[in-house]
Design a protein around this motif. Sequence first.
Motif, PDB file in Angstrom:
ATOM      1  N   GLU A 136       0.829  -1.200   0.000  1.00 35.40           N
ATOM      2  CA  GLU A 136       0.000   0.000   0.000  1.00 35.40           C
ATOM      3  C   GLU A 136       0.870   1.261   0.000  1.00 35.40           C
ATOM      4  N   ASP A 137       0.316   2.329  -0.520  1.00 33.87           N
ATOM      5  CA  ASP A 137       0.933   3.655  -0.551  1.00 33.87           C
ATOM      6  C   ASP A 137       2.162   3.755  -1.452  1.00 33.87           C
ATOM      7  N   LEU A 138       2.246   2.919  -2.453  1.00 32.32           N
ATOM      8  CA  LEU A 138       3.295   3.086  -3.459  1.00 32.32           C
ATOM      9  C   LEU A 138       2.703   3.802  -4.660  1.00 32.32           C
ATOM     10  N   ARG A 139       3.536   4.582  -5.322  1.00 36.39           N
ATOM     11  CA  ARG A 139       3.107   5.300  -6.511  1.00 36.39           C
ATOM     12  C   ARG A 139       4.126   5.026  -7.608  1.00 36.39           C
ATOM     13  N   TYR A 140       3.640   4.593  -8.752  1.00 27.75           N
ATOM     14  CA  TYR A 140       4.480   4.305  -9.901  1.00 27.75           C
ATOM     15  C   TYR A 140       4.206   5.350 -10.965  1.00 27.75           C
ATOM     16  N   GLN A 141       5.258   5.876 -11.564  1.00 27.35           N
ATOM     17  CA  GLN A 141       5.112   6.849 -12.634  1.00 27.35           C
ATOM     18  C   GLN A 141       5.946   6.404 -13.826  1.00 27.35           C
ATOM     19  N   PHE A 142       5.410   6.616 -15.014  1.00 29.13           N
ATOM     20  CA  PHE A 142       6.170   6.293 -16.218  1.00 29.13           C
ATOM     21  C   PHE A 142       5.649   7.082 -17.395  1.00 29.13           C
ATOM     22  N   SER A 143       6.498   7.222 -18.375  1.00 27.91           N
ATOM     23  CA  SER A 143       6.166   7.929 -19.608  1.00 27.91           C
ATOM     24  C   SER A 143       6.147   6.942 -20.757  1.00 27.91           C
ATOM     25  N   VAL A 144       5.284   7.209 -21.710  1.00 29.72           N
ATOM     26  CA  VAL A 144       5.177   6.351 -22.879  1.00 29.72           C
ATOM     27  C   VAL A 144       5.372   7.157 -24.137  1.00 29.72           C
ATOM     28  N   GLY A 145       6.259   8.113 -24.075  1.00 30.80           N
ATOM     29  CA  GLY A 145       6.506   8.981 -25.208  1.00 30.80           C
ATOM     30  C   GLY A 145       6.560  10.416 -24.747  1.00 30.80           C
ATOM     31  N   LYS A 146       6.767  11.298 -25.688  1.00 30.92           N
ATOM     32  CA  LYS A 146       6.890  12.713 -25.354  1.00 30.92           C
ATOM     33  C   LYS A 146       5.543  13.283 -24.892  1.00 30.92           C
ATOM     34  N   GLY A 147       5.515  13.776 -23.669  1.00 29.96           N
ATOM     35  CA  GLY A 147       4.324  14.413 -23.137  1.00 29.96           C
ATOM     36  C   GLY A 147       3.198  13.482 -22.728  1.00 29.96           C
ATOM     37  N   LEU A 148       3.443  12.189 -22.670  1.00 31.71           N
ATOM     38  CA  LEU A 148       2.408  11.223 -22.304  1.00 31.71           C
ATOM     39  C   LEU A 148       2.878  10.441 -21.088  1.00 31.71           C
ATOM     40  N   SER A 149       2.385  10.834 -19.915  1.00 31.46           N
ATOM     41  CA  SER A 149       2.835  10.188 -18.687  1.00 31.46           C
ATOM     42  C   SER A 149       1.647   9.699 -17.866  1.00 31.46           C
ATOM     43  N   TYR A 150       1.905   8.679 -17.062  1.00 24.78           N
ATOM     44  CA  TYR A 150       0.873   8.016 -16.289  1.00 24.78           C
ATOM     45  C   TYR A 150       1.336   7.799 -14.857  1.00 24.78           C
ATOM     46  N   GLU A 151       0.356   7.640 -13.980  1.00 22.71           N
ATOM     47  CA  GLU A 151       0.624   7.339 -12.581  1.00 22.71           C
ATOM     48  C   GLU A 151      -0.294   6.201 -12.156  1.00 22.71           C
ATOM     49  N   ILE A 152       0.300   5.227 -11.492  1.00 23.12           N
ATOM     50  CA  ILE A 152      -0.471   4.141 -10.888  1.00 23.12           C
ATOM     51  C   ILE A 152      -0.176   4.186  -9.396  1.00 23.12           C
ATOM     52  N   ARG A 153      -1.228   4.339  -8.615  1.00 19.26           N
ATOM     53  CA  ARG A 153      -1.079   4.415  -7.165  1.00 19.26           C
ATOM     54  C   ARG A 153      -1.801   3.239  -6.535  1.00 19.26           C
ATOM     55  N   ILE A 154      -1.152   2.605  -5.561  1.00 19.32           N
ATOM     56  CA  ILE A 154      -1.817   1.551  -4.797  1.00 19.32           C
ATOM     57  C   ILE A 154      -2.501   2.244  -3.635  1.00 19.32           C
ATOM     58  N   ILE A 155      -3.828   2.278  -3.679  1.00 21.36           N
ATOM     59  CA  ILE A 155      -4.555   3.030  -2.662  1.00 21.36           C
ATOM     60  C   ILE A 155      -5.073   2.155  -1.533  1.00 21.36           C
ATOM     61  N   GLU A 156      -5.088   0.847  -1.747  1.00 24.92           N
ATOM     62  CA  GLU A 156      -5.538  -0.058  -0.703  1.00 24.92           C
ATOM     63  C   GLU A 156      -4.939  -1.428  -0.962  1.00 24.92           C
ATOM     64  N   SER A 157      -4.512  -2.074   0.100  1.00 28.79           N
ATOM     65  CA  SER A 157      -3.950  -3.405  -0.050  1.00 28.79           C
ATOM     66  C   SER A 157      -4.403  -4.269   1.118  1.00 28.79           C
ATOM     67  N   ALA A 158      -4.942  -5.429   0.797  1.00 23.23           N
ATOM     68  CA  ALA A 158      -5.379  -6.386   1.803  1.00 23.23           C
ATOM     69  C   ALA A 158      -4.801  -7.749   1.420  1.00 23.23           C
ATOM     70  N   ARG A 159      -5.148  -8.760   2.186  1.00 22.47           N
ATOM     71  CA  ARG A 159      -4.570 -10.074   1.948  1.00 22.47           C
ATOM     72  C   ARG A 159      -4.901 -10.617   0.555  1.00 22.47           C
ATOM     73  N   TYR A 160      -6.140 -10.470   0.138  1.00 21.39           N
ATOM     74  CA  TYR A 160      -6.555 -11.060  -1.126  1.00 21.39           C
ATOM     75  C   TYR A 160      -6.854 -10.045  -2.220  1.00 21.39           C
ATOM     76  N   THR A 161      -6.817  -8.755  -1.903  1.00 19.98           N
ATOM     77  CA  THR A 161      -7.134  -7.735  -2.902  1.00 19.98           C
ATOM     78  C   THR A 161      -6.195  -6.550  -2.785  1.00 19.98           C
ATOM     79  N   SER A 162      -6.061  -5.845  -3.883  1.00 14.76           N
ATOM     80  CA  SER A 162      -5.374  -4.551  -3.918  1.00 14.76           C
ATOM     81  C   SER A 162      -6.224  -3.651  -4.804  1.00 14.76           C
TER      82      SER A 162
END
Length: 131
Positions: free
Chosen positions: A22-48
């Motif tokens: 939980e509470d990790l944030r991933y950032q990446f770009s897929v070209g010029k000016g195109l960027s994304y963020e994936i954040r883990i907002i909740e994590s439990a034993r069987y789900t995220s």
Amino acid sequence: MQALCELNYAHVLRILPDCDTEDLRYQFSVGKGLSYEIRIIESARYTSTLSIRQTTQEMPAYLTPSMTVRLYHDARMAEVINSQNTGALQPSYSYPNIKMRQRNEKHMVNIFLAEWLQFCLPHASNVAFEA
């Protein structure tokens, strides 16, 4: 739809192998000016629960894709539970409806997730994370 959710889960794990912290944030770009963020907002034993959004600065917020994805680790499935901040998605909708959602809206946003993950897979090595 089950096969689609299983495929999405496998693709998410290829991009984010450590998706149960939980509470990790991933950032990446897929070209010029195109960027994304994936954040883990909740994590439990069987789900995220992940928040996925485009962070491109030049585009208005209402045009940038965003979705909330639930990962079911025991079933090895990933399902979109919210898209474009519209609230929880129902399995299907009668048509016409007040919000003018398609009958298969949930299936369509899961197809969009599959296509987006396929687009991002070649750039998985560029993912940077923050705690």
